[in-house]
Design an enzyme around this catalytic site. Structure first.
Site, PDB file in Angstrom:
ATOM      1  N   ALA A  10      -2.382   9.828  -5.703  1.00 48.94           N
ATOM      2  CA  ALA A  10      -0.969   9.579  -5.987  1.00 48.94           C
ATOM      3  C   ALA A  10      -0.752   8.115  -6.318  1.00 48.94           C
ATOM      4  O   ALA A  10      -1.662   7.290  -6.227  1.00 48.94           O
ATOM      5  CB  ALA A  10      -0.064   9.987  -4.819  1.00 48.94           C
ATOM      6  N   CYS A  11       0.475   7.830  -6.660  1.00 47.58           N
ATOM      7  CA  CYS A  11       0.870   6.457  -6.949  1.00 47.58           C
ATOM      8  C   CYS A  11       0.637   5.606  -5.702  1.00 47.58           C
ATOM      9  O   CYS A  11       0.975   6.013  -4.597  1.00 47.58           O
ATOM     10  CB  CYS A  11       2.357   6.453  -7.321  1.00 47.58           C
ATOM     11  SG  CYS A  11       3.042   4.812  -7.537  1.00 47.58           S
ATOM     12  N   PHE A  12       0.062   4.447  -5.886  1.00 47.82           N
ATOM     13  CA  PHE A  12      -0.266   3.611  -4.730  1.00 47.82           C
ATOM     14  C   PHE A  12       0.963   3.137  -3.967  1.00 47.82           C
ATOM     15  O   PHE A  12       0.870   2.806  -2.795  1.00 47.82           O
ATOM     16  CB  PHE A  12      -1.189   2.451  -5.069  1.00 47.82           C
ATOM     17  CG  PHE A  12      -0.937   1.681  -6.344  1.00 47.82           C
ATOM     18  CD1 PHE A  12       0.335   1.450  -6.844  1.00 47.82           C
ATOM     19  CD2 PHE A  12      -2.019   1.164  -7.048  1.00 47.82           C
ATOM     20  CE1 PHE A  12       0.532   0.720  -8.006  1.00 47.82           C
ATOM     21  CE2 PHE A  12      -1.831   0.425  -8.212  1.00 47.82           C
ATOM     22  CZ  PHE A  12      -0.553   0.210  -8.695  1.00 47.82           C
ATOM     23  N   TRP A  13       2.146   3.139  -4.590  1.00 44.03           N
ATOM     24  CA  TRP A  13       3.357   2.700  -3.876  1.00 44.03           C
ATOM     25  C   TRP A  13       3.591   3.538  -2.626  1.00 44.03           C
ATOM     26  O   TRP A  13       3.869   3.008  -1.553  1.00 44.03           O
ATOM     27  CB  TRP A  13       4.590   2.812  -4.766  1.00 44.03           C
ATOM     28  CG  TRP A  13       4.604   1.962  -5.984  1.00 44.03           C
ATOM     29  CD1 TRP A  13       3.799   0.897  -6.277  1.00 44.03           C
ATOM     30  CD2 TRP A  13       5.491   2.108  -7.100  1.00 44.03           C
ATOM     31  NE1 TRP A  13       4.139   0.370  -7.505  1.00 44.03           N
ATOM     32  CE2 TRP A  13       5.169   1.094  -8.029  1.00 44.03           C
ATOM     33  CE3 TRP A  13       6.523   2.994  -7.392  1.00 44.03           C
ATOM     34  CZ2 TRP A  13       5.860   0.952  -9.234  1.00 44.03           C
ATOM     35  CZ3 TRP A  13       7.199   2.841  -8.592  1.00 44.03           C
ATOM     36  CH2 TRP A  13       6.874   1.833  -9.501  1.00 44.03           C
ATOM     37  N   TYR A 155      12.231   6.230  -7.893  1.00 47.21           N
ATOM     38  CA  TYR A 155      10.925   6.852  -7.639  1.00 47.21           C
ATOM     39  C   TYR A 155      10.621   6.851  -6.138  1.00 47.21           C
ATOM     40  O   TYR A 155      10.169   7.846  -5.581  1.00 47.21           O
ATOM     41  CB  TYR A 155       9.812   6.111  -8.406  1.00 47.21           C
ATOM     42  CG  TYR A 155       8.462   6.776  -8.297  1.00 47.21           C
ATOM     43  CD1 TYR A 155       7.992   7.592  -9.314  1.00 47.21           C
ATOM     44  CD2 TYR A 155       7.658   6.600  -7.164  1.00 47.21           C
ATOM     45  CE1 TYR A 155       6.752   8.222  -9.219  1.00 47.21           C
ATOM     46  CE2 TYR A 155       6.426   7.219  -7.055  1.00 47.21           C
ATOM     47  CZ  TYR A 155       5.973   8.025  -8.088  1.00 47.21           C
ATOM     48  OH  TYR A 155       4.755   8.650  -7.983  1.00 47.21           O
TER      49      TYR A 155
END
Length: 176
Positions: A10-13, A155
């Site tokens: 997934a997105c690292f955020w 997001y």
């Protein structure tokens, strides 16, 4: 002495936002794993031609939280290990579910855990998480602590705040 774990999914955020909440975790940084340092930039990784995964590097105190416990969080709330080369709205191999063991012990624990989850039919679908080799390269400054710095970003609100809420619900004793 602190130890290090590296994984993508997934997105690292959001991954960073989840693991920053865990007791015993000293630091979480966003970056790119599995590709060359020369192409480890957001612009280049986004082309899906560099071989990198968006990843996080977790520095943790094993006397407070074990690698196995961190793996439980990774598989249960941080991402969906049954989605091949995607997570939620994000698609492409840079969003793949991948563990980058930092030593043979981590590789053994990860392989055993994946096998146990598979045998138990924990997801009702095959787990696609790969165990890979490769260095970790720091992401750009604007990606570090993104969720903490941008809590109302659409997001973060839609995809990452629910992960943090799931962590708090599923592992209350592990949250700071």
């Amino acid at each position: 002495e602190n130890e290090v774990a590296v994984w993508g999914g997934a997105c690292f955020w959001g991954m960073e936002a989840v693991f920053e909440q865990v007791k015993g975790v000293r630091a979480v940084t966003s970056g790119y794993a599995g590709g060359d340092k020369a192409t480890a930039s957001y612009r280049q990784v986004a082309t899906e031609r560099t071989g990198h995964a968006e990843a996080i590097r977790i520095v943790y105190d094993p006397r407070q939280v074990s690698y196995a416990t961190l793996l439980r969080i990774y598989f249960s709330v941080a991402h969906d290990p049954t989605q091949l080369n995607r997570q939620g709205p994000d698609t492409g191999p840079s969003y793949r579910s991948a563990i980058f063991p930092q030593n043979p012990g981590q590789a053994r624990v990860a392989r055993t855990y994946i096998a146990q989850l598979g045998k138990a039919g924990a997801y009702g679908k095959p787990i696609v998480t790969r165990i890979e080799q490769g260095g970790f390269h720091l992401a750009e400054a604007e990606h570090q602590d993104f969720a903490k710095r941008n809590p109302s970003h659409p997001y973060i609100v839609r995809w990452d705040k629910p992960k943090v809420a799931s962590l708090r619900a599923a592992f209350p004793s592990l949250v700071r």
